[in-house]
Design an enzyme around this catalytic site. Structure first.
Site, PDB file in Angstrom:
ATOM      1  N   HIS A   1       0.825  -1.218   0.000  1.00 47.77           N
ATOM      2  CA  HIS A   1       0.000   0.000   0.000  1.00 47.77           C
ATOM      3  C   HIS A   1       0.856   1.263   0.000  1.00 47.77           C
ATOM      4  O   HIS A   1       0.521   2.237  -0.682  1.00 47.77           O
ATOM      5  CB  HIS A   1      -0.948   0.004   1.198  1.00 47.77           C
TER       6      HIS A   1
ATOM      7  N   HIS B   1      -9.218  -2.441  -5.213  1.00 50.03           N
ATOM      8  CA  HIS B   1      -8.108  -2.688  -4.292  1.00 50.03           C
ATOM      9  C   HIS B   1      -7.093  -3.648  -4.894  1.00 50.03           C
ATOM     10  O   HIS B   1      -5.878  -3.493  -4.675  1.00 50.03           O
ATOM     11  CB  HIS B   1      -8.594  -3.231  -2.952  1.00 50.03           C
TER      12      HIS B   1
ATOM     13  N   ASP C   1      -3.134  -2.979  -5.223  1.00 46.42           N
ATOM     14  CA  ASP C   1      -2.071  -3.929  -4.869  1.00 46.42           C
ATOM     15  C   ASP C   1      -1.134  -4.172  -6.046  1.00 46.42           C
ATOM     16  O   ASP C   1       0.093  -4.244  -5.882  1.00 46.42           O
ATOM     17  CB  ASP C   1      -2.676  -5.264  -4.427  1.00 46.42           C
TER      18      ASP C   1
ATOM     19  N   HIS D   1      -0.367 -11.126  -5.058  1.00 47.26           N
ATOM     20  CA  HIS D   1       0.991 -10.604  -4.890  1.00 47.26           C
ATOM     21  C   HIS D   1       2.032 -11.559  -5.481  1.00 47.26           C
ATOM     22  O   HIS D   1       2.951 -11.138  -6.179  1.00 47.26           O
ATOM     23  CB  HIS D   1       1.293 -10.386  -3.408  1.00 47.26           C
TER      24      HIS D   1
END
Length: 306
Positions: free
Chosen positions: A78, A235, A239, A262
């Protein structure tokens, strides 16, 4: 030209997974420095950890970077997205614990803090990674791909059984402050059942209904509901920008993610840089700079929640 933050911005809060309180300060840095974290609580071994794709040591639920001495910093995505979205390539981030504070679960508080200090232009040309051909990684139905494009674009799709999320898809160019206006206030999210499972495994100890969107079936359990009807996919795009910022310089290319996380984005960067024919390094032109994340932004682009 390359940039840094004009003066130090400090943030305090608890880590999402560790629950540990941390104080984190983003300091100005010189040209060619890049983004580095320094663990001020680490004594007797190397406390410096570079924010770089090659330093990612774990990316299952968040992005963790580590150095050879075993020093690590977790949940960096973030703040990395905020730096990229504000157009900052050089900074020293000092933190007195192992995990970046989650704050409200989005990048908006980081963006507000950075913008309050301002951005300083440095006397050095900004280099870019120009994607020359498609590079793709897959795992089951999940996929992440980079392909040529004149600026950074993010196209993301998710599909969750919970009706409160369901299937969502969004595509955005990151030019002209789009990250600040469209993505930066979108919070991390999870299912109530996932919270219980993570806590049983010593994770999400700092999570609550104020710093994450928690859903159960058709219901959004977090007070106030959603900031955007498609906050979940926004969101995931946030990311992705944070994880792509670990390239070490802005990317010119279209990122497409389908149920990617991720770990998959990090695998994609590793695949890109393993193939010298897939990219080239270029000094940015004025036209390219005007299309980069962070170009032309001002405080009116900061979300009202920040």
């Amino acid at each position: 030209m390359q940039t840094t933050i004009r003066s130090t911005a400090t943030f305090t809060g608890h880590g999402l997974h560790s629950g540990l309180r941390a104080r984190m300060s983003v300091h100005p840095a010189s040209a060619e420095y890049g983004i580095w974290f320094r663990r001020t609580d680490v004594i007797g071994r190397d406390a410096m950890v570079q924010a770089h794709w090659s330093a990612v040591s774990n990316a299952k639920l968040c992005t963790v970077i580590s150095n050879a001495a075993g020093t690590s910093v977790s949940t960096i995505e973030h703040i990395m997205a905020a730096l990229a979205g504000c157009g900052i390539q050089n900074a020293l981030i000092e933190i007195d614990g192992p995990e970046v504070p989650i704050l409200d679960g989005s990048s908006a508080p980081f963006v507000a803090g950075i913008m309050a200090r301002g951005v300083r232009v440095l006397d050095a040309p900004l280099r870019l990674f120009d994607v020359l051909k498609p590079v793709e990684v897959r795992e089951g139905v999940a996929m992440a791909r980079l392909e040529p494009a004149p600026t950074l674009e993010i196209d993301f799709a998710i599909d969750f059984a919970d009706a409160a999320i369901g299937r969502q898809q969004k595509r955005l160019s990151m030019s002209n402050g789009a990250f600040l206006r469209e993505l930066s206030d979108s919070r991390t999210f999870c299912r109530q059942a996932d919270v219980e499972a993570m806590r049983a495994n010593g994770l999400a100890l700092g999570g609550n209904y104020e710093n994450a969107v928690v859903v159960e079936g058709e219901r959004v359990l977090s007070p106030g509901g959603l900031r955007h009807a498609d906050e979940a996919v926004r969101h995931k795009m946030l990311d992705a920008l944070g994880d792509l910022a670990l390239a070490g310089a802005p990317i010119l290319g279209r990122y497409t993610g389908n149920r990617a996380g991720h770990a998959m984005t990090n695998r994609l960067l590793r695949a890109l840089f393993a193939d010298p024919s897939a990219y080239r390094i270029v000094d940015s032109t004025d036209e390219q700079r005007r299309r980069l994340p962070g170009a032309g932004i001002d405080r009116t682009d900061i979300p009202a929640v920040a």
